[in-house]
Write a protein that holds these residues in place. Structure first.
Motif, mmCIF file in Angstrom:
data_model
loop_
_atom_site.group_PDB
_atom_site.id
_atom_site.type_symbol
_atom_site.label_atom_id
_atom_site.label_comp_id
_atom_site.label_asym_id
_atom_site.label_seq_id
_atom_site.Cartn_x
_atom_site.Cartn_y
_atom_site.Cartn_z
ATOM 1 N N HIS A 160 28.286 4.920 -20.927
ATOM 2 C CA HIS A 160 27.300 5.440 -21.874
ATOM 3 C C HIS A 160 26.387 4.328 -22.378
ATOM 4 O O HIS A 160 25.167 4.504 -22.469
ATOM 5 C CB HIS A 160 28.010 6.108 -23.050
ATOM 6 C CG HIS A 160 28.751 7.348 -22.678
ATOM 7 N ND1 HIS A 160 29.779 7.870 -23.438
ATOM 8 C CD2 HIS A 160 28.611 8.195 -21.614
ATOM 9 C CE1 HIS A 160 30.232 8.966 -22.864
ATOM 10 N NE2 HIS A 160 29.554 9.180 -21.761
ATOM 11 N N GLU A 161 26.978 3.186 -22.716
ATOM 12 C CA GLU A 161 26.176 2.058 -23.202
ATOM 13 C C GLU A 161 25.128 1.638 -22.181
ATOM 14 O O GLU A 161 23.946 1.453 -22.512
ATOM 15 C CB GLU A 161 27.071 0.854 -23.502
ATOM 16 C CG GLU A 161 27.865 0.935 -24.771
ATOM 17 C CD GLU A 161 28.648 -0.330 -25.011
ATOM 18 O OE1 GLU A 161 28.552 -0.887 -26.117
ATOM 19 O OE2 GLU A 161 29.372 -0.775 -24.098
ATOM 20 N N THR A 202 17.007 10.639 -23.966
ATOM 21 C CA THR A 202 18.279 10.314 -23.324
ATOM 22 C C THR A 202 18.967 11.535 -22.719
ATOM 23 O O THR A 202 20.129 11.462 -22.323
ATOM 24 C CB THR A 202 19.225 9.658 -24.347
ATOM 25 O OG1 THR A 202 19.448 10.567 -25.441
ATOM 26 C CG2 THR A 202 18.631 8.360 -24.882
ATOM 27 N N CYS A 243 26.468 8.999 -28.790
ATOM 28 C CA CYS A 243 26.627 10.397 -28.415
ATOM 29 C C CYS A 243 25.594 11.227 -29.169
ATOM 30 O O CYS A 243 24.732 10.690 -29.869
ATOM 31 C CB CYS A 243 28.041 10.899 -28.723
ATOM 32 S SG CYS A 243 28.471 10.912 -30.486
ATOM 33 N N LEU A 248 24.948 12.789 -22.509
ATOM 34 C CA LEU A 248 25.885 12.317 -23.515
ATOM 35 C C LEU A 248 26.710 13.472 -24.065
ATOM 36 O O LEU A 248 26.216 14.595 -24.200
ATOM 37 C CB LEU A 248 25.132 11.637 -24.653
ATOM 38 C CG LEU A 248 24.493 10.288 -24.337
ATOM 39 C CD1 LEU A 248 23.636 9.836 -25.513
ATOM 40 C CD2 LEU A 248 25.562 9.248 -24.026
ATOM 41 N N VAL A 257 22.302 4.299 -21.863
ATOM 42 C CA VAL A 257 21.439 4.611 -23.004
ATOM 43 C C VAL A 257 20.693 3.397 -23.539
ATOM 44 O O VAL A 257 19.506 3.487 -23.882
ATOM 45 C CB VAL A 257 22.272 5.262 -24.121
ATOM 46 C CG1 VAL A 257 21.448 5.412 -25.408
ATOM 47 C CG2 VAL A 257 22.770 6.629 -23.669
ATOM 48 N N ARG A 271 34.515 4.778 -19.854
ATOM 49 C CA ARG A 271 33.555 5.851 -20.124
ATOM 50 C C ARG A 271 32.532 5.395 -21.157
ATOM 51 O O ARG A 271 31.340 5.698 -21.041
ATOM 52 C CB ARG A 271 34.310 7.092 -20.610
ATOM 53 C CG ARG A 271 33.425 8.218 -21.110
ATOM 54 C CD ARG A 271 34.283 9.413 -21.533
ATOM 55 N NE ARG A 271 35.349 9.048 -22.426
ATOM 56 C CZ ARG A 271 35.206 8.916 -23.745
ATOM 57 N NH1 ARG A 271 34.023 9.119 -24.308
ATOM 58 N NH2 ARG A 271 36.246 8.598 -24.513
ATOM 59 N N THR A 327 21.045 11.373 -19.519
ATOM 60 C CA THR A 327 22.312 10.646 -19.507
ATOM 61 C C THR A 327 23.510 11.549 -19.781
ATOM 62 O O THR A 327 24.654 11.116 -19.653
ATOM 63 C CB THR A 327 22.300 9.509 -20.550
ATOM 64 O OG1 THR A 327 22.154 10.073 -21.858
ATOM 65 C CG2 THR A 327 21.147 8.554 -20.282
#
Length: 306
Positions: A67-68, A144, A232, A149, A71, A63, A147
């Motif tokens: 995210h990496e 972002t 986040c 987050l 973003v 997970r 995405t």
């Protein structure tokens, strides 16, 4: 005996990394592969002296990897310090069941490994303050938004959560004879734990910013910020914790001058997280035999209350 939280489920060595990379990125076939770093969630290899590949060690890191890779490309070139830019995304295969990724190497040494005295951290502190000021701009959170987050999923901005956790880690360090219980630390925790999480609008945060994730050059200037798996939306205190664990005196003043005003309650939340993360790092360093990191992490606990 319970296995440490950082125990890997899959650990990719240099030979396996070379095979996986060659299969999916033929241009790098035959490039030398050397171990670069390990952490709780990833094993990292240097490829051809130019590329850094991150391979998840634990399923929970999948997970974070998502995210990496979502973003970081959006942040590339938008911040005062370089951040990794995942350009080569490896897919799961018969040789490794999880995705992995590669980015161009960011030069520098982890702050924790530099051994840089507090009085020589002023330049790095200023660089980090300017970086965090840019990262925490509302425009980047908006950039972002697609995405999706999470909002502080680890509750790092809540001293009511992080304070009790810090006490547990500190107790382990004390039992091992590595840390002498400090009334100032417990006084901070006692005062800050009732604060709860911040009530302001969340900003985009690195999410796990400590002395391993800020890179410095030989001149003491910051050269990059790495390991964005915990990126986040959260209270800025989550990142400002490094102002209190990694810097002291004039250096911290320079960081906060570059960043801008920090309300007292936000500073208290940041200090609690600084104690928490430093205690966790110290226990990890003790278990893994990482002397420099242990020294820096223990110093981080002391800095947090000064």
């Amino acid at each position: 005996m319970t296995a440490p939280a950082w125990t890997p489920e899959h650990e990719v060595d240099a030979a396996q990394a070379a095979t996986l990379i060659a299969e999916q990125f033929p241009a790098l076939r035959g490039a030398p592969v050397t171990p670069l770093a390990t952490g709780w969630d990833n094993t990292v290899h240097l490829v051809g002296g130019e590329w850094v590949f991150r391979f998840p060690r634990r399923a929970v890191a999948l997970r974070l990897l998502a995210h990496e890779t979502a973003v970081l490309p959006l942040l590339a070139g938008r911040l005062p310090l370089p951040v990794p830019d995942p350009q080569l995304i490896g897919e799961p295969s018969g040789g490794f069941p999880w995705p992995f990724w590669g980015a161009r190497l960011l030069p520098g040494t982890e702050l924790a490994d530099t051994g840089l005295p507090d009085e020589q951290r002023l330049c790095a502190a200023t660089d980090l303050g300017l970086f965090l000021r840019a990262l925490h701009e509302p425009a980047l959170a908006a950039l972002t938004a697609a995405t999706e987050l999470p909002h502080d999923p680890m509750r790092r901005g809540d001293p009511g959560v992080r304070g009790p956790q810090a006490r547990e880690w500190l107790a382990r360090l004390a039992a091992a004879g590595l840390w002498q219980p400090d009334p100032a630390v417990f006084g901070l925790l006692d005062e800050a734990e009732p604060l709860g999480p911040g009530a302001g609008d969340p900003v985009l945060v690195h999410g796990d910013l400590h002395q391993r994730h800020l890179l410095l050059g030989g001149d003491g200037r910051a050269t990059g910020v790495i390991d964005w798996g915990d990126v986040c939306l959260a209270d800025p205190a989550v990142d400002l914790s490094l102002a209190y664990s990694g810097f002291l005196g004039p250096a911290r003043d320079a960081l906060l001058d570059a960043y801008g005003p920090v309300p007292a309650e936000r500073a208290a939340r940041a200090r609690v997280l600084a104690v928490n993360l430093s205690a966790v790092l110290a226990e990890y360093a003790r278990a893994e035999g990482r002397t420099a990191l242990l020294r820096e992490a223990l110093a981080g606990i002391a800095r947090a209350v000064r």
